[in-house]
Design a protein around this motif. Structure first.
Motif, PDB file in Angstrom:
ATOM      1  N   LEU A 508      62.598  48.358  29.338  1.00 56.09           N
ATOM      2  CA  LEU A 508      61.917  47.757  30.485  1.00 56.09           C
ATOM      3  C   LEU A 508      60.660  48.521  30.903  1.00 56.09           C
ATOM      4  O   LEU A 508      59.611  47.894  31.143  1.00 56.09           O
ATOM      5  CB  LEU A 508      62.899  47.641  31.653  1.00 56.09           C
ATOM      6  N   PRO A 509      60.661  49.864  31.001  1.00 55.87           N
ATOM      7  CA  PRO A 509      59.418  50.558  31.363  1.00 55.87           C
ATOM      8  C   PRO A 509      58.294  50.330  30.362  1.00 55.87           C
ATOM      9  O   PRO A 509      57.110  50.327  30.740  1.00 55.87           O
ATOM     10  CB  PRO A 509      59.836  52.035  31.414  1.00 55.87           C
ATOM     11  N   ARG A 510      58.634  50.136  29.095  1.00 52.21           N
ATOM     12  CA  ARG A 510      57.600  49.932  28.073  1.00 52.21           C
ATOM     13  C   ARG A 510      56.992  48.538  28.147  1.00 52.21           C
ATOM     14  O   ARG A 510      55.994  48.260  27.477  1.00 52.21           O
ATOM     15  CB  ARG A 510      58.185  50.195  26.688  1.00 52.21           C
ATOM     16  N   MET A 511      57.598  47.658  28.949  1.00 53.71           N
ATOM     17  CA  MET A 511      57.012  46.336  29.162  1.00 53.71           C
ATOM     18  C   MET A 511      55.978  46.337  30.282  1.00 53.71           C
ATOM     19  O   MET A 511      55.345  45.325  30.550  1.00 53.71           O
ATOM     20  CB  MET A 511      58.116  45.323  29.483  1.00 53.71           C
ATOM     21  N   ARG A 512      55.813  47.481  30.937  1.00 52.80           N
ATOM     22  CA  ARG A 512      54.801  47.588  31.992  1.00 52.80           C
ATOM     23  C   ARG A 512      53.425  47.735  31.354  1.00 52.80           C
ATOM     24  O   ARG A 512      53.202  48.614  30.528  1.00 52.80           O
ATOM     25  CB  ARG A 512      55.101  48.806  32.871  1.00 52.80           C
ATOM     26  N   PRO A 513      52.479  46.888  31.714  1.00 55.87           N
ATOM     27  CA  PRO A 513      51.143  46.969  31.100  1.00 55.87           C
ATOM     28  C   PRO A 513      50.499  48.332  31.332  1.00 55.87           C
ATOM     29  O   PRO A 513      50.768  48.997  32.352  1.00 55.87           O
ATOM     30  CB  PRO A 513      50.359  45.852  31.814  1.00 55.87           C
ATOM     31  N   PRO A 514      49.635  48.768  30.423  1.00 51.07           N
ATOM     32  CA  PRO A 514      48.941  50.064  30.592  1.00 51.07           C
ATOM     33  C   PRO A 514      47.885  49.948  31.683  1.00 51.07           C
ATOM     34  O   PRO A 514      46.704  49.695  31.420  1.00 51.07           O
ATOM     35  CB  PRO A 514      48.332  50.310  29.208  1.00 51.07           C
ATOM     36  N   VAL A 515      48.293  50.151  32.915  1.00 51.94           N
ATOM     37  CA  VAL A 515      47.460  49.829  34.077  1.00 51.94           C
ATOM     38  C   VAL A 515      46.158  50.616  34.081  1.00 51.94           C
ATOM     39  O   VAL A 515      45.058  50.042  34.230  1.00 51.94           O
ATOM     40  CB  VAL A 515      48.249  50.085  35.377  1.00 51.94           C
ATOM     41  N   TRP A 516      46.251  51.917  33.934  1.00 54.26           N
ATOM     42  CA  TRP A 516      45.045  52.729  34.106  1.00 54.26           C
ATOM     43  C   TRP A 516      44.061  52.574  32.959  1.00 54.26           C
ATOM     44  O   TRP A 516      42.837  52.526  33.209  1.00 54.26           O
ATOM     45  CB  TRP A 516      45.433  54.179  34.345  1.00 54.26           C
ATOM     46  N   PRO A 517      44.467  52.474  31.699  1.00 59.96           N
ATOM     47  CA  PRO A 517      43.486  52.120  30.669  1.00 59.96           C
ATOM     48  C   PRO A 517      42.799  50.779  30.939  1.00 59.96           C
ATOM     49  O   PRO A 517      41.594  50.636  30.704  1.00 59.96           O
ATOM     50  CB  PRO A 517      44.327  52.072  29.387  1.00 59.96           C
ATOM     51  N   ILE A 518      43.570  49.805  31.450  1.00 63.38           N
ATOM     52  CA  ILE A 518      42.968  48.506  31.762  1.00 63.38           C
ATOM     53  C   ILE A 518      41.966  48.659  32.905  1.00 63.38           C
ATOM     54  O   ILE A 518      40.868  48.077  32.881  1.00 63.38           O
ATOM     55  CB  ILE A 518      44.063  47.486  32.129  1.00 63.38           C
ATOM     56  N   ALA A 519      42.339  49.430  33.924  1.00 60.76           N
ATOM     57  CA  ALA A 519      41.422  49.636  35.044  1.00 60.76           C
ATOM     58  C   ALA A 519      40.150  50.347  34.589  1.00 60.76           C
ATOM     59  O   ALA A 519      39.037  50.013  35.039  1.00 60.76           O
ATOM     60  CB  ALA A 519      42.115  50.452  36.133  1.00 60.76           C
ATOM     61  N   VAL A 520      40.287  51.322  33.679  1.00 60.07           N
ATOM     62  CA  VAL A 520      39.114  52.028  33.154  1.00 60.07           C
ATOM     63  C   VAL A 520      38.232  51.069  32.363  1.00 60.07           C
ATOM     64  O   VAL A 520      36.999  51.092  32.475  1.00 60.07           O
ATOM     65  CB  VAL A 520      39.563  53.215  32.279  1.00 60.07           C
ATOM     66  N   ALA A 521      38.842  50.188  31.574  1.00 58.51           N
ATOM     67  CA  ALA A 521      38.062  49.211  30.812  1.00 58.51           C
ATOM     68  C   ALA A 521      37.313  48.273  31.744  1.00 58.51           C
ATOM     69  O   ALA A 521      36.133  47.954  31.522  1.00 58.51           O
ATOM     70  CB  ALA A 521      38.994  48.410  29.891  1.00 58.51           C
ATOM     71  N   ALA A 522      37.986  47.802  32.786  1.00 58.69           N
ATOM     72  CA  ALA A 522      37.321  46.918  33.740  1.00 58.69           C
ATOM     73  C   ALA A 522      36.158  47.630  34.419  1.00 58.69           C
ATOM     74  O   ALA A 522      35.077  47.047  34.622  1.00 58.69           O
ATOM     75  CB  ALA A 522      38.328  46.428  34.773  1.00 58.69           C
ATOM     76  N   ALA A 523      36.350  48.908  34.775  1.00 62.12           N
ATOM     77  CA  ALA A 523      35.264  49.674  35.392  1.00 62.12           C
ATOM     78  C   ALA A 523      34.097  49.843  34.434  1.00 62.12           C
ATOM     79  O   ALA A 523      32.921  49.738  34.834  1.00 62.12           O
ATOM     80  CB  ALA A 523      35.788  51.039  35.834  1.00 62.12           C
ATOM     81  N   GLY A 524      34.409  50.082  33.151  1.00 62.83           N
ATOM     82  CA  GLY A 524      33.350  50.225  32.165  1.00 62.83           C
ATOM     83  C   GLY A 524      32.536  48.955  32.001  1.00 62.83           C
ATOM     84  O   GLY A 524      31.290  48.998  31.984  1.00 62.83           O
ATOM     85  N   VAL A 525      33.195  47.817  31.890  1.00 66.40           N
ATOM     86  CA  VAL A 525      32.485  46.543  31.762  1.00 66.40           C
ATOM     87  C   VAL A 525      31.650  46.274  33.007  1.00 66.40           C
ATOM     88  O   VAL A 525      30.506  45.806  32.935  1.00 66.40           O
ATOM     89  CB  VAL A 525      33.495  45.397  31.517  1.00 66.40           C
ATOM     90  N   TYR A 526      32.232  46.594  34.170  1.00 61.11           N
ATOM     91  CA  TYR A 526      31.509  46.375  35.433  1.00 61.11           C
ATOM     92  C   TYR A 526      30.238  47.227  35.476  1.00 61.11           C
ATOM     93  O   TYR A 526      29.163  46.748  35.875  1.00 61.11           O
ATOM     94  CB  TYR A 526      32.431  46.727  36.599  1.00 61.11           C
ATOM     95  N   LEU A 527      30.335  48.492  35.055  1.00 59.40           N
ATOM     96  CA  LEU A 527      29.170  49.380  35.087  1.00 59.40           C
ATOM     97  C   LEU A 527      28.083  48.921  34.130  1.00 59.40           C
ATOM     98  O   LEU A 527      26.896  48.956  34.465  1.00 59.40           O
ATOM     99  CB  LEU A 527      29.596  50.814  34.752  1.00 59.40           C
ATOM    100  N   VAL A 528      28.466  48.483  32.942  1.00 58.00           N
ATOM    101  CA  VAL A 528      27.463  48.023  31.978  1.00 58.00           C
ATOM    102  C   VAL A 528      26.740  46.793  32.512  1.00 58.00           C
ATOM    103  O   VAL A 528      25.508  46.691  32.436  1.00 58.00           O
ATOM    104  CB  VAL A 528      28.126  47.724  30.621  1.00 58.00           C
TER     105      VAL A 528
END
Length: 629
Positions: A508-528
């Motif tokens: 069950l814990p491994r079904m939790r999405p990788p939140v912080w990598p996703i947040a970092v990716a969203a921040a990167g796209v936003y900055l570009v």
């Protein structure tokens, strides 16, 4: 393979009575309900609220509202499609849950294996309905055994090793005796089945009802029996097994009528006299001789036992086993399925994980993913390049890959919420909710699939409204990106109830999405995007090139952290992608880099689904290979 120390529940669901036996290891005992080993099979469905009441309470509730009572819900469910009437499915679900909860309370453990014995054989569609009812009741998928096979499994033990061992089962039904020949050496295959019936005489229940009405001075004009009359006749037949006479009170009458054993004998004897011809027909259908019959089992829970024994003896058969209680059939079915179906350990469908109240911290993943999705969506709309002639919009250019990423993040946020369901009190019933972990997983992930697609569609439509320009490409990009996540959620909902209970804590814990990598990716796209449109925060810092490089580096690091959970591979990929993304990022390439991250996040969902399938079916080499990638 699991040990035999798990709870195996065998339930007999007859037209009149329901009974059950529980087995743990070598110990087997009948389940008792308020001191009785049987309960009425009928279930009362409240016509107003749809709630179900079972056992004696259901029968009592039906006294005031008989129209809501289903006397034999299993038979009705077997022949009624779900889209035609959902009440039979609800009734069977509640009946199974009541028996299972009573058994678990007595055994002190959850049901790990389930066997259901029914009078009739079941086809694929009706089996699916029964499996659905069991799942809704928080039980594993049942092994289905017919009454004849369960009775044959109780045949004397000294005959078990005989080759080609054939058993004849004679069951006294509501109206007629039924003969069945089974080959117990070939998985209890049914070779022939016939009914002993005198065509000139009504069935047993009908004859007794006619006798009762005659003594009441009421003209018998009905072609069939209502459930109340059938229940009263059934009660009387059972009572006559222990006493010589019993009162019968038909619905709509206040004066009881006395029925005696002689009345039952008069009603049943014409049909019992037809056992010999029916036996010959069964032998001809099975292409065997009477000498091939190694054992005979008589199933009768009323006062017809002695007369039926005499009829079988006259036909040249001597019953070696008499079954007069429903729990004996449940015991036979349990014995049969233990021999042919090795017991499995508890699964999510039969387990309830500890659950805590919903808190702000437990919602962190959902909130972060949802905020990232909304932020990317708003930036996509607010920075769109809108071309106009006068005041008329003639074209719009915006980063559709960023719009697709916003849709994927919205669908992922819903999946993160679904992952909370088995361990968090999300139900309005709160702590009164007794649903199993498997049921919660199935319900939440199916809901996530639907909600994810709905949000993706809303994002696509909202973009068109926000920029004032209708373009089907917006909806196409968002739905195309979110559909694989919805498909993965559907597969997870289907197979996750089969995950072994012992593996839930790791899975069950491994079904939790990788939140912080996703947040970092969203921040990167936003900055570009900010760097190339000179919007916040680039309009404050004044370094668009540096902002774009930093954003691309963040996107590269997030891509490496999302595609794999192995630290060594993450570091190797990050060493390549972080500087590489920072160097190649431009207005023309950021779309490709963003689409790459969308693919990486979809890969994570696929890997999580493959891991779930492997946990549920560990011997599947395809899923094992996928999970190892």
């Amino acid at each position: 393979m699991a040990t035999d120390d798990h709870l195996h529940l065998s339930i007999y669901l007859g037209a009149r009575w329901t009974a059950a036996v529980a087995s743990v290891g070598s110990r087997t005992w009948p389940v008792t309900f308020d001191g009785q080993t049987r309960i009425p099979s009928g279930v009362w469905i409240d016509p107003q609220t749809g709630s179900a009441t079972v056992a004696a309470s259901g029968l009592a509730a039906a006294a005031s509202r008989p129209d809501g009572y289903i006397p034999d819900p299993l038979t009705v469910m077997r022949i009624t499609p779900d889209d035609a009437d959902t009440r039979p499915l609800t009734a069977v679900t509640e009946l199974l849950a009541y028996v299972a909860n009573t058994t678990s309370a007595q055994a002190g453990s959850a049901v790990a294996a389930l066997t259901v014995t029914t009078p009739q054989p079941w086809g694929p569609k009706s089996r699916q309905r029964l499996a659905h009812a069991a799942t809704a009741a928080g039980l594993p998928e049942p092994a289905i055994v017919t009454t004849a096979a369960a009775a044959a499994a109780v045949a004397p033990g000294e005959l078990e090793n005989q080759a080609g061992r054939l058993v004849l089962v004679c069951a006294i039904g509501d109206d007629f005796p039924h003969l069945t020949v089974l080959d117990t050496a070939n998985q209890y295959t049914q070779l022939a089945a016939t009914t002993a019936r005198d065509p000139d005489v009504p069935g047993i229940d009908h004859a007794l009802a006619a006798t009762t009405r005659q003594r009441l001075g009421v003209e018998d004009t009905s072609d069939g029996l209502d459930w109340q009359t059938t229940a009263e006749i059934s009660r009387a037949r059972t009572a006559l097994a222990g006493i010589a006479r019993t009162p019968v009170l038909l619905p709509g009458h206040t004066d009881p009528v006395v029925l005696e054993r002689a009345d039952l004998a008069k009603a049943s004897q014409p049909h019992l006299d037809r056992i010999a011809p029916a036996l010959r027909q069964a032998l001809d259908d099975a292409a065997i001789d009477q000498a091939d019959i190694a054992a005979t089992v008589l199933v009768a829970d009323d006062a017809t036992v002695s007369a039926a024994e005499a009829a079988l003896t006259d036909a040249g058969l001597t019953p070696r086993t008499n079954l007069t209680q429903p729990d004996q059939l449940a015991s036979g079915a349990a014995r049969l399925t233990r021999a042919t179906h090795p017991s499995a350990g508890p699964t999510a469908a039969t387990t309830r994980l500890p659950r805590a109240r919903l808190t702000v911290s437990s919602l962190t993943a959902v909130v972060v993913l949802a905020a990232a999705s909304v932020a990317l969506l708003l930036q996509t709309v607010s920075t769109a390049d809108i071309s106009t002639i006068s005041t008329i919009i003639v074209g719009v250019r915006l980063p559709v890959s960023q719009l697709a990423l916003a849709a994927v993040l919205a669908a992922t946020a819903v999946v993160a919420a679904a992952q909370l369901a088995p361990t968090t009190w999300l139900s309005p019933q709160g702590m009164n909710d007794t649903a199993s972990t498997g049921y919660l997983l199935r319900r939440s992930y199916l809901g996530a699939a639907a909600a994810g697609l709905a949000l993706a569609g809303l994002w696509g439509l909202g973009t068109g409204v926000g920029v004032g320009w209708t373009d089907p490409a917006y909806l196409r990009w968002t739905l195309t990106a979110a559909t694989p996540i919805a498909a993965c959620a559907v597969v997870t909902a289907a197979v996750s109830p089969r995950v072994p209970a012992a593996r839930l804590g790791d899975w069950l814990p491994r079904m939790r999405p990788p939140v912080w990598p996703i947040a970092v990716a969203a921040a990167g796209v936003y900055l570009v995007r900010s760097a190339y449109t000179l919007t916040f925060p680039t309009n404050l810092t004044g370094f668009p090139a540096l902002t774009a490089s930093v954003g691309a580096a963040l996107l590269g690091a997030a891509t490496a952290a999302t595609v794999t959970h192995r630290l060594g591979i993450r570091l190797a990929l990050g060493f390549i992608l972080v500087p590489g993304y920072a160097l190649v990022v431009s207005v023309n390439t950021i779309g490709y880099l963003t689409a790459t991250y969308v693919a990486a996040l979809l890969w994570w969902h696929l890997a999580a689904t493959a891991r779930t399938v492997r946990e549920a079916a560990p011997d599947n080499f395809i899923t094992r290979w996928l999970t190892e990638i």
